[in-house]
Design an enzyme around this catalytic site. Structure first.
Site, PDB file in Angstrom:
ATOM      1  N   GLU A  18      62.233 -39.407 -14.595  1.00  0.00           N
ATOM      2  CA  GLU A  18      61.480 -40.668 -14.514  1.00  0.00           C
ATOM      3  C   GLU A  18      60.607 -40.814 -15.774  1.00  0.00           C
ATOM      4  OE1 GLU A  18      58.684 -40.371 -11.287  1.00  0.00           O
ATOM      5  OE2 GLU A  18      58.186 -42.498 -11.304  1.00  0.00           O
ATOM      6  N   LYS A  77      61.945 -49.126  -9.671  1.00  0.00           N
ATOM      7  CA  LYS A  77      61.435 -48.300  -8.567  1.00  0.00           C
ATOM      8  C   LYS A  77      60.830 -49.161  -7.455  1.00  0.00           C
ATOM      9  CE  LYS A  77      58.443 -44.215  -7.968  1.00  0.00           C
ATOM     10  NZ  LYS A  77      57.571 -43.274  -8.727  1.00  0.00           N
ATOM     11  N   CYS A 108      62.089 -40.965  -7.828  1.00  0.00           N
ATOM     12  CA  CYS A 108      61.002 -40.126  -7.345  1.00  0.00           C
ATOM     13  C   CYS A 108      60.516 -40.487  -5.940  1.00  0.00           C
ATOM     14  CB  CYS A 108      59.871 -40.126  -8.374  1.00  0.00           C
ATOM     15  SG  CYS A 108      58.821 -38.666  -8.211  1.00  0.00           S
TER      16      CYS A 108
HETATM   17  C1  ACM Z   1      56.282 -40.066  -8.178  1.00  0.00           C
HETATM   18  O1  ACM Z   1      56.811 -40.997  -7.560  1.00  0.00           O
HETATM   19  N1  ACM Z   1      56.334 -39.992  -9.496  1.00  0.00           N
HETATM   20  C2  ACM Z   1      55.610 -38.977  -7.446  1.00  0.00           C
END
Ligand code: ACM
Length: 261
Positions: free
Chosen positions: A38, A109, A142
């Site tokens: 990420e 995301k 993530c």
């Molecule tokens: C995250 O979503 N970077 C913990």
């Protein structure tokens, strides 16, 4: 089909060094699919939107152009996290680059973690699966792991492999990822970061342990908690498509969605 996950320490607010490291890994690793963490181009812990906006780029920006050329020339699928600017908003995104440029796309995301809420918009792409050369590839990022719906939505769409570029800050995700692989009968690849970043006294430690899970939930490969390294394995996408696990049960056909919210 060979899959590699690259665990590395992206440096905060340093696109030049991070990108040059990503490009050298792409050139050096002989693999069909490469998955980077990420926000690999930028580092993670931004709390100032103005600072973040200076390092963010459009999906079709310079980084994608260089990575796209390498993907096409080398025949590799490449996934990397980056801060994306789109219509004046900044998203925590993953570029999903295929040798065939018209398949290349972006995932934004969906679930924002902690202070990401101060600087990023909630993603609006939803969960999409792309079919290339016998592989159905789905992407989440993530903190999406805490929502079983993310992996389930991708699996119901037909994903064989779910890649999850990450900058994880807890030690509780490993067993959950294994369960996500098992309950959906899919491969999962988690590409994580190492090192620390801070916002004043608030320090985040990124504890590596990048991993590739088989569709039965077992580890195919895993990394240390403190070193840059590449982990690799062979995957067989077609093996994920029969969702039965004995002669009677099939994890998708046995679902009773009328009883789920
Ligand atoms: C995250 O979503 N970077 C913990």
């Amino acid at each position: 089909m060979n899959l590699s996950v690259i665990q590395f320490e992206s440096l905060f607010n340093n696109k030049v060094d991070n990108t040059s490291k990503i490009l050298s890994y792409i050139n050096d690793i002989d693999s069909d699919i490469l998955v980077f963490p990420e926000l690999a181009t930028s580092g993670y812990y931004f709390t100032d939107k103005n600072q973040l906006s200076k390092i963010a780029e459009e999906f079709d920006g310079d980084t994608r152009k260089i990575v796209q050329k390498l993907s096409t020339d080398l025949g590799k699928i490449i996934v990397y996290g980056f801060p994306e600017i789109y219509e004046g908003r900044i998203y925590n995104s993953a570029a999903i680059i295929f040798p065939n440029p018209e398949l290349s796309s972006v995932y934004r995301k969906t679930h924002l973690f902690y202070k990401e809420r101060f600087v990023f918009e909630e993603g609006n792409t939803g969960f999409n699966v792309i079919d290339f050369n016998g592989l159905k590839l789905g992407t989440m990022i993530c903190y999406d792991w805490r929502f079983p719906e993310a992996a389930r939505a991708l699996s119901l769409e037909g994903a064989d492999l779910i890649v999850c570029p990450s900058n994880l800050v807890t030690g509780v995700w490993q067993n959950v990822m294994s369960a996500r692989a098992l309950e959906n009968k899919v491969y999962i690849a988690v590409s994580h970061k190492i090192g620390t970043e801070s916002d004043g006294d608030d320090e985040l430690k990124f504890n590596g342990e990048s991993a590739i899970y088989s569709y039965n939930g077992s580890y195919l490969a895993n990394a240390s908690n403190d070193k840059e390294e590449v982990i690799s394995t062979e995957i067989y996408p077609e093996k994920t498509r029969d969702k039965s696990f004995n002669e009677i049960n099939d994890i998708f056909k046995d679902r009773r969605p009328q009883y789920y919210k």
